[in-house]
Design a protein around this motif. Structure first.
Motif, PDB file in Angstrom:
ATOM      1  N   ARG A 151      -4.594  21.315  43.656  1.00 35.52           N
ATOM      2  CA  ARG A 151      -3.743  21.889  44.712  1.00 35.52           C
ATOM      3  C   ARG A 151      -3.295  20.808  45.695  1.00 35.52           C
ATOM      4  O   ARG A 151      -2.115  20.717  46.052  1.00 35.52           O
ATOM      5  CB  ARG A 151      -4.571  22.957  45.421  1.00 35.52           C
ATOM      6  CG  ARG A 151      -3.896  23.785  46.461  1.00 35.52           C
ATOM      7  CD  ARG A 151      -4.857  24.887  46.862  1.00 35.52           C
ATOM      8  NE  ARG A 151      -4.607  25.437  48.167  1.00 35.52           N
ATOM      9  CZ  ARG A 151      -5.401  26.317  48.768  1.00 35.52           C
ATOM     10  NH1 ARG A 151      -6.490  26.731  48.136  1.00 35.52           N
ATOM     11  NH2 ARG A 151      -5.103  26.795  49.943  1.00 35.52           N
ATOM     12  N   GLU A 203       1.921  25.416  47.490  1.00 36.86           N
ATOM     13  CA  GLU A 203       0.598  25.640  48.071  1.00 36.86           C
ATOM     14  C   GLU A 203       0.145  27.086  47.867  1.00 36.86           C
ATOM     15  O   GLU A 203      -0.993  27.356  47.463  1.00 36.86           O
ATOM     16  CB  GLU A 203       0.633  25.297  49.567  1.00 36.86           C
ATOM     17  CG  GLU A 203      -0.588  25.724  50.372  1.00 36.86           C
ATOM     18  CD  GLU A 203      -1.782  24.805  50.147  1.00 36.86           C
ATOM     19  OE1 GLU A 203      -1.586  23.761  49.520  1.00 36.86           O
ATOM     20  OE2 GLU A 203      -2.882  25.173  50.601  1.00 36.86           O
ATOM     21  N   LEU A 206      -0.561  27.863  44.056  1.00 35.96           N
ATOM     22  CA  LEU A 206      -1.786  27.223  43.574  1.00 35.96           C
ATOM     23  C   LEU A 206      -3.028  27.845  44.214  1.00 35.96           C
ATOM     24  O   LEU A 206      -4.097  27.872  43.598  1.00 35.96           O
ATOM     25  CB  LEU A 206      -1.730  25.725  43.857  1.00 35.96           C
ATOM     26  CG  LEU A 206      -0.723  24.968  42.993  1.00 35.96           C
ATOM     27  CD1 LEU A 206      -0.584  23.532  43.466  1.00 35.96           C
ATOM     28  CD2 LEU A 206      -1.150  24.990  41.532  1.00 35.96           C
ATOM     29  N   ALA A 207      -2.896  28.344  45.450  1.00 34.86           N
ATOM     30  CA  ALA A 207      -4.028  29.048  46.063  1.00 34.86           C
ATOM     31  C   ALA A 207      -4.355  30.315  45.272  1.00 34.86           C
ATOM     32  O   ALA A 207      -5.526  30.642  45.049  1.00 34.86           O
ATOM     33  CB  ALA A 207      -3.709  29.392  47.515  1.00 34.86           C
ATOM     34  N   GLN A 210      -5.995  29.178  42.090  1.00 33.17           N
ATOM     35  CA  GLN A 210      -7.385  28.790  42.336  1.00 33.17           C
ATOM     36  C   GLN A 210      -8.282  30.016  42.413  1.00 33.17           C
ATOM     37  O   GLN A 210      -9.373  30.040  41.862  1.00 33.17           O
ATOM     38  CB  GLN A 210      -7.485  28.003  43.639  1.00 33.17           C
ATOM     39  CG  GLN A 210      -8.907  27.568  43.976  1.00 33.17           C
ATOM     40  CD  GLN A 210      -8.979  26.833  45.297  1.00 33.17           C
ATOM     41  OE1 GLN A 210      -7.955  26.538  45.900  1.00 33.17           O
ATOM     42  NE2 GLN A 210     -10.174  26.537  45.749  1.00 33.17           N
ATOM     43  N   GLY A 247      -9.768  25.979  50.244  1.00 38.54           N
ATOM     44  CA  GLY A 247      -9.019  25.093  49.365  1.00 38.54           C
ATOM     45  C   GLY A 247      -9.245  23.637  49.668  1.00 38.54           C
ATOM     46  O   GLY A 247      -8.623  22.768  49.080  1.00 38.54           O
TER      47      GLY A 247
END
Length: 255
Positions: A151, A203, A206-207, A210, A247
């Protein structure tokens, strides 16, 4: 204020979004360069980080050496590539790949290094080989840090790729550089806004990724574990919980 209004007018003009030099085409090229740079960085950083984290030897030295690349300005690297005759998006992808290595390597090393020693011993006691322990025990537990490293790397590269316009490449930075060339500062602001928006979208996506790849048990640990124990020492399980929540794999920096 006039510059902001000019930027809004530029963004609201459909002609600026279409065609080979439009926002959509430049965004696609921006993402291609970003993906290529992160892929090249991952090919070097992830296997190295997994090896160092699994062995538990030389991890600190590896991370320190990797972090020294942060001291190299990307623009300086582009200049060096240009001196050797390499321009455009290829040079930008290579320079940004070097920039992507530190977070990817740190995520892999700290992820595997944070696996509880008792878990490693239990896996070893069950007769698992080193490779099986790595892929079935250590890597799943290190997923939050691996994802956090990816990330960070992607967002940094997305924000750096606009430099491609300075060496003949094409990206959203082309809008900014062209705006400076014709002294249309509203266009410059519009280009900067587009780069910032793309970074925020990356961002956010990808959060979500994740969270999706993090095992449910580790997410439950993130909801219940404190950030720091009373002794001031942050145990590995709490570091994992912090990464899942924020993160980031640097609790001190985020305080």
């Amino acid at each position: 204020m006039s510059v902001l209004l000019e930027a809004l007018r530029w963004l609201n003009d459909p002609l600026n979004w279409t065609g080979p030099s439009g926002v959509l085409a430049l965004t696609r090229q921006h993402l291609v360069v970003t993906g290529l740079a992160v892929l090249l960085g991952a090919l070097v950083a992830v296997p190295t980080g997994l090896y160092l984290g699994h062995r538990g030897r030389g991890a600190t030295v590896g991370v320190v050496v990797s972090n020294t690349s942060r001291a190299l300005p990307t623009l300086a690297m582009l200049t060096l590539f240009g001196a050797t005759g390499l321009f455009g998006n290829t040079a930008t992808a290579l320079a940004c790949a070097v920039f992507a290595v530190p977070p990817l390597l740190s995520g892999a090393v700290t992820g595997l290094g944070g696996v509880d020693a008792d878990v490693r011993d239990a896996a070893r006691g069950m007769g698992m080989s080193g490779a099986r322990r790595l892929w079935t025990v250590e890597v799943p537990l290190a997923v939050p840090q691996l994802a956090a490293g990816l990330r960070t790397a992607v967002v940094q590269v997305v924000a750096t790729v606009p430099l491609a316009a300075l060496v003949g490449g094409r990206s959203l930075g082309t809008i900014v550089v062209t705006g400076f060339g014709v002294q249309r500062y509203g266009q410059v602001v519009a280009g900067a806004v587009l780069v910032a928006a793309l970074s925020l979208v990356a961002e956010g996506l990808l959060a979500l990724l994740q969270r999706a790849v993090t095992p449910a048990g580790i997410r439950a640990l993130a909801r219940s574990a404190p950030v720091e124990s009373e002794s001031g020492h942050t145990p590995p399980s709490t570091q994992v919980a912090h990464v899942v929540r924020t993160g980031s794999n640097d609790p001190v920096r985020d305080v």
